[in-house]
Design an enzyme around this catalytic site. Sequence first.
Site, PDB file in Angstrom:
ATOM      1  N   ASN A  93     -20.811  -0.177 -31.083  1.00  0.00           N
ATOM      2  CA  ASN A  93     -19.554   0.196 -31.734  1.00  0.00           C
ATOM      3  C   ASN A  93     -19.723   0.466 -33.228  1.00  0.00           C
ATOM      4  O   ASN A  93     -20.586  -0.124 -33.892  1.00  0.00           O
ATOM      5  CB  ASN A  93     -18.507  -0.908 -31.552  1.00  0.00           C
ATOM      6  CG  ASN A  93     -17.804  -0.827 -30.220  1.00  0.00           C
ATOM      7  OD1 ASN A  93     -17.740   0.243 -29.623  1.00  0.00           O
ATOM      8  ND2 ASN A  93     -17.276  -1.941 -29.747  1.00  0.00           N
ATOM      9  N   HIS A  94     -18.891   1.360 -33.738  1.00  0.00           N
ATOM     10  CA  HIS A  94     -18.694   1.570 -35.163  1.00  0.00           C
ATOM     11  C   HIS A  94     -17.291   1.076 -35.511  1.00  0.00           C
ATOM     12  O   HIS A  94     -16.437   0.931 -34.633  1.00  0.00           O
ATOM     13  CB  HIS A  94     -18.782   3.059 -35.518  1.00  0.00           C
ATOM     14  CG  HIS A  94     -20.131   3.659 -35.298  1.00  0.00           C
ATOM     15  ND1 HIS A  94     -20.600   4.707 -36.052  1.00  0.00           N
ATOM     16  CD2 HIS A  94     -21.123   3.381 -34.409  1.00  0.00           C
ATOM     17  CE1 HIS A  94     -21.813   5.050 -35.635  1.00  0.00           C
ATOM     18  NE2 HIS A  94     -22.148   4.262 -34.630  1.00  0.00           N
ATOM     19  N   ARG A  95     -17.056   0.842 -36.764  1.00  0.00           N
ATOM     20  CA  ARG A  95     -15.684   0.570 -37.180  1.00  0.00           C
ATOM     21  C   ARG A  95     -14.826   1.811 -36.927  1.00  0.00           C
ATOM     22  O   ARG A  95     -15.246   2.936 -37.176  1.00  0.00           O
ATOM     23  CB  ARG A  95     -15.624   0.222 -38.665  1.00  0.00           C
ATOM     24  CG  ARG A  95     -15.957  -1.221 -38.969  1.00  0.00           C
ATOM     25  CD  ARG A  95     -15.559  -1.586 -40.388  1.00  0.00           C
ATOM     26  NE  ARG A  95     -14.112  -1.508 -40.590  1.00  0.00           N
ATOM     27  CZ  ARG A  95     -13.508  -1.854 -41.731  1.00  0.00           C
ATOM     28  NH1 ARG A  95     -14.236  -2.274 -42.761  1.00  0.00           N
ATOM     29  NH2 ARG A  95     -12.210  -1.760 -41.847  1.00  0.00           N
ATOM     30  N   ARG A  96     -13.653   1.577 -36.410  1.00  0.00           N
ATOM     31  CA  ARG A  96     -12.742   2.698 -36.170  1.00  0.00           C
ATOM     32  C   ARG A  96     -11.328   2.394 -36.657  1.00  0.00           C
ATOM     33  O   ARG A  96     -10.371   3.053 -36.265  1.00  0.00           O
ATOM     34  CB  ARG A  96     -12.735   3.064 -34.684  1.00  0.00           C
ATOM     35  CG  ARG A  96     -12.473   1.936 -33.733  1.00  0.00           C
ATOM     36  CD  ARG A  96     -12.695   2.387 -32.288  1.00  0.00           C
ATOM     37  NE  ARG A  96     -12.390   1.356 -31.322  1.00  0.00           N
ATOM     38  CZ  ARG A  96     -13.212   0.393 -30.931  1.00  0.00           C
ATOM     39  NH1 ARG A  96     -14.436   0.327 -31.454  1.00  0.00           N
ATOM     40  NH2 ARG A  96     -12.843  -0.504 -30.044  1.00  0.00           N
TER      41      ARG A  96
ATOM     42  N   THR B  14     -15.881   6.143 -39.964  1.00  0.00           N
ATOM     43  CA  THR B  14     -16.611   5.353 -38.969  1.00  0.00           C
ATOM     44  C   THR B  14     -18.101   5.258 -39.292  1.00  0.00           C
ATOM     45  O   THR B  14     -18.855   4.651 -38.525  1.00  0.00           O
ATOM     46  CB  THR B  14     -16.466   5.993 -37.568  1.00  0.00           C
ATOM     47  OG1 THR B  14     -17.019   7.322 -37.612  1.00  0.00           O
ATOM     48  CG2 THR B  14     -15.008   6.062 -37.151  1.00  0.00           C
TER      49      THR B  14
END
Length: 221
Positions: free
Chosen positions: A91-94, A99
Site C-alpha cells: 500500500n501507499h498512502r492515499r 501517493t
Amino acid sequence: MPFPQPDEMHPVQLVGGGRHKGTVFLKAVLNHPRIAVGDYTYMSAHDDLCDPDQIAARLAPYLFAFSPERLVIGKFCQIADGVRIITASANHRRDGLSTFPFAIFDGGAADGRPSMPAPGPDTIIGNDVWLGAGATVMPGARIGDGVIVAAGAVVTGSAAPYTVIGGNPAQVIRRRLPATAAARMQALAWWDWPIDHILEHEALICGTDLDALEAAAPRRA
C-alpha cells in the site's frame, strides 16, 4: 500408493514415476516468517515450483520478512496458476494530496515518514478455499471457509463462507450452501480430522449429504 504427507514438497506422482514439479504443498516449502499455511494446501503452476523464496515471492510478492502484517492460509486450500496475494506492505498512502512513497528512495528509515502508510491488516484465507487461475487477493481480505474464487477475480473486503465470488471487485455469484448449512460445515471442520479418517469418508466430504457427513465425524475423546 499412500496419500502424501503435508511436508512433501511435490505431492503429485506422475504415471511412470517422477513428481509433478508444478504442484507443491506450501507448508513443505515456505519458511517465510510472515506466512502461516495449513496442511495439504497446495499451489499449482504451468512451470516448475522448486525454489521456496521464489514460490513465496510469486504468491505474495509484497510480503517481506520485515512486514508488520501476516498472510494466514488454512488447510486444504487450492491455489491455481497466476494467483497473487497483495498484502498491506504494497500500500501507499492515499489519504493525502500525493501517493508517492518518497521514503523508500533515500535509504533512510521509513518508519514514521509522512509519505508512508500506517501498518495494514493481515490477510486471512480460510480452509478448503479454491482460488481460481489469475485471481488477485487484495490487502486485508478475509475469505471464509469453503469459498470458491472465480478465475481473474479481484477480492477485496470479506467473502462469506461457502460462497462463489467473481468479478472486479469480487461479488457473490451464488451461495454454495445455505447459511445454516455453511455454519454446520464450519462446526464440523472436517479439515481438522485425521487424514486417514478424511480419506475414509472422501465420498461424503465431496458429496451432498450433510447429515451423513456429520454422522461420520470422529468421536471426540
